[in-house]
Scaffold this motif. Structure first.
Motif, PDB file in Angstrom:
ATOM      1  N   GLN A 137      24.772   8.358  62.550  1.00 45.07           N
ATOM      2  CA  GLN A 137      25.675   9.492  62.480  1.00 45.07           C
ATOM      3  C   GLN A 137      26.965   9.177  63.224  1.00 45.07           C
ATOM      4  N   LEU A 138      28.098   9.475  62.601  1.00 43.63           N
ATOM      5  CA  LEU A 138      29.400   9.254  63.198  1.00 43.63           C
ATOM      6  C   LEU A 138      30.084  10.593  63.474  1.00 43.63           C
ATOM      7  N   LEU A 139      30.863  10.628  64.556  1.00 45.18           N
ATOM      8  CA  LEU A 139      31.664  11.801  64.896  1.00 45.18           C
ATOM      9  C   LEU A 139      32.981  11.325  65.490  1.00 45.18           C
ATOM     10  N   GLY A 140      34.090  11.850  65.001  1.00 44.82           N
ATOM     11  CA  GLY A 140      35.394  11.516  65.545  1.00 44.82           C
ATOM     12  C   GLY A 140      36.260  12.751  65.650  1.00 44.82           C
ATOM     13  N   MET A 141      37.229  12.698  66.554  1.00 42.76           N
ATOM     14  CA  MET A 141      38.191  13.791  66.702  1.00 42.76           C
ATOM     15  C   MET A 141      39.563  13.210  66.996  1.00 42.76           C
ATOM     16  N   ASN A 142      40.578  13.729  66.311  1.00 42.82           N
ATOM     17  CA  ASN A 142      41.969  13.346  66.524  1.00 42.82           C
ATOM     18  C   ASN A 142      42.790  14.627  66.591  1.00 42.82           C
ATOM     19  N   CYS A 143      43.641  14.752  67.637  1.00 43.21           N
ATOM     20  CA  CYS A 143      44.331  16.020  67.876  1.00 43.21           C
ATOM     21  C   CYS A 143      45.804  15.798  68.187  1.00 43.21           C
ATOM     22  N   HIS A 187      28.698   8.324  68.329  1.00 44.89           N
ATOM     23  CA  HIS A 187      27.773   7.661  67.406  1.00 44.89           C
ATOM     24  C   HIS A 187      26.338   7.957  67.821  1.00 44.89           C
ATOM     25  N   ILE A 188      25.499   8.259  66.853  1.00 47.54           N
ATOM     26  CA  ILE A 188      24.052   8.360  67.064  1.00 47.54           C
ATOM     27  C   ILE A 188      23.404   7.283  66.214  1.00 47.54           C
ATOM     28  N   PHE A 247      32.880   3.428  59.114  1.00 50.55           N
ATOM     29  CA  PHE A 247      33.208   3.203  60.518  1.00 50.55           C
ATOM     30  C   PHE A 247      34.323   4.113  60.995  1.00 50.55           C
ATOM     31  N   LEU A 248      34.396   4.254  62.335  1.00 57.01           N
ATOM     32  CA  LEU A 248      35.502   4.900  63.023  1.00 57.01           C
ATOM     33  C   LEU A 248      36.081   3.898  64.008  1.00 57.01           C
ATOM     34  N   ALA A 292      41.702  17.386  63.898  1.00 57.61           N
ATOM     35  CA  ALA A 292      40.913  16.818  62.799  1.00 57.61           C
ATOM     36  C   ALA A 292      39.574  16.363  63.361  1.00 57.61           C
ATOM     37  N   VAL A 293      38.497  16.773  62.731  1.00 55.87           N
ATOM     38  CA  VAL A 293      37.147  16.358  63.108  1.00 55.87           C
ATOM     39  C   VAL A 293      36.547  15.603  61.934  1.00 55.87           C
ATOM     40  N   ILE A 294      36.011  14.427  62.214  1.00 61.33           N
ATOM     41  CA  ILE A 294      35.406  13.578  61.187  1.00 61.33           C
ATOM     42  C   ILE A 294      33.924  13.444  61.508  1.00 61.33           C
TER      43      ILE A 294
END
Length: 273
Positions: free
Chosen positions: A3-9, A77-78, A174-175, A224-226
């Motif tokens: 599992q992927l998680l990203g945030m850009n602000c 990342h999980i 990928f992030l 933005a949340v990915i």
């Protein structure tokens, strides 16, 4: 799949709400129990938290969930292990320095017959295909631009080509971030949402938690949340088409390129937004 998680602000923001739902995917609402990690950019520095334990059982994850660290770029990342044992050194995200800036990388997928030649400047510490891919990306960038970082457009073009070439070896979601931009590549599944005014309520998929973003934001904020799959059930998330690289800047998509499934199929079709 991992599992992927990203945030850009566009302004420093905490990720506590999104991480609350994301944490549950590490052993509560999903079967990913092979470790987790998260990295927060703060200026030119990075806070990195890693734990080879499942995120749902991790005291470190509880600390992060309740610690409102404000950042412009975050990657989490999980892990569900495919290559490499469940150990700290194999836990994402990975961190390296290039051009006087930290870079953070996390990967979801499995690369087969992937053995790029490395110059020796960047070497894997663990034994995952993910960290090897990260070292290869940075090695290529360092050789292509040895004296100074390239323009954002030139950097994006090279990353699109690399994403397509590496994806020829398997699944390569990928992030990647250098603290200025966040790059997201979808090979099979990746989604995103841009939150901006007018803000509204959001309810998590994985936990019964709701937040009213209008009480926590200003009209100028944009985030933005990915995520691999949507984190909320009452918002519209955009699915990134497979074989696509997107750069996020100031809380919104900036450039998009089709990478194809192999180096030969990589299309340098770039759209400036």
């Amino acid at each position: 799949m991992c599992q992927l998680l990203g945030m850009n602000c566009n302004v420093p923001t905490d990720i506590c709400f999104s991480f609350t739902g994301f944490q549950a995917r590490g052993g509560l609402t999903d079967h990913h129990r092979d470790g987790w990690g998260i990295a927060f950019f703060e200026g030119r520095g990075v806070r990195v938290f890693l734990d080879p334990k499942p995120s749902v059982d991790s005291p470190v994850a509880e600390l992060v969930r309740q610690y409102p660290i404000h950042s412009l770029n975050v990657i989490a990342h999980i892990r569900k292990a495919t290559q490499g044992e469940v150990r700290l050194e194999n836990t994402h995200p990975f961190q390296r320095e290039l051009w006087g800036r930290y870079w953070i990388f996390a990967h979801n997928g499995n690369l087969k017959d992937f053995a790029p030649a490395l110059s020796g400047r960047f070497r894997p510490v663990g034994c995952t295909d993910s960290e090897l891919a990260f070292c290869h990306i940075l090695d290529t960038l360092a050789q292509r631009f040895p004296d100074a970082p390239p323009t954002p457009a030139a950097l994006f073009e090279v990353l699109a080509g690399l994403a397509g070439a590496i994806a020829a070896h398997g699944e390569f979601n990928f992030l990647l971030s250098n603290g200025e931009r966040l790059f997201a590549h979808c090979a099979t599944r990746l989604t995103y949402i841009v939150r901006q005014a007018p803000f509204a309520d959001a309810h998590l998929n994985d936990q019964d938690v709701t937040v009213d973003f209008s009480e926590l934001t200003t009209p100028a904020d944009r985030v933005a949340v990915i995520a691999t799959t949507p984190l909320t059930d009452n918002e519209r998330w955009e699915a990134i088409p497979p074989g696509t690289l997107i750069s996020f800047s100031q809380g919104a998509p900036e450039e998009t390129a089709a990478t194809g499934a192999s180096a030969g199929a990589a299309e340098k079709v770039t759209e400036r937004r």
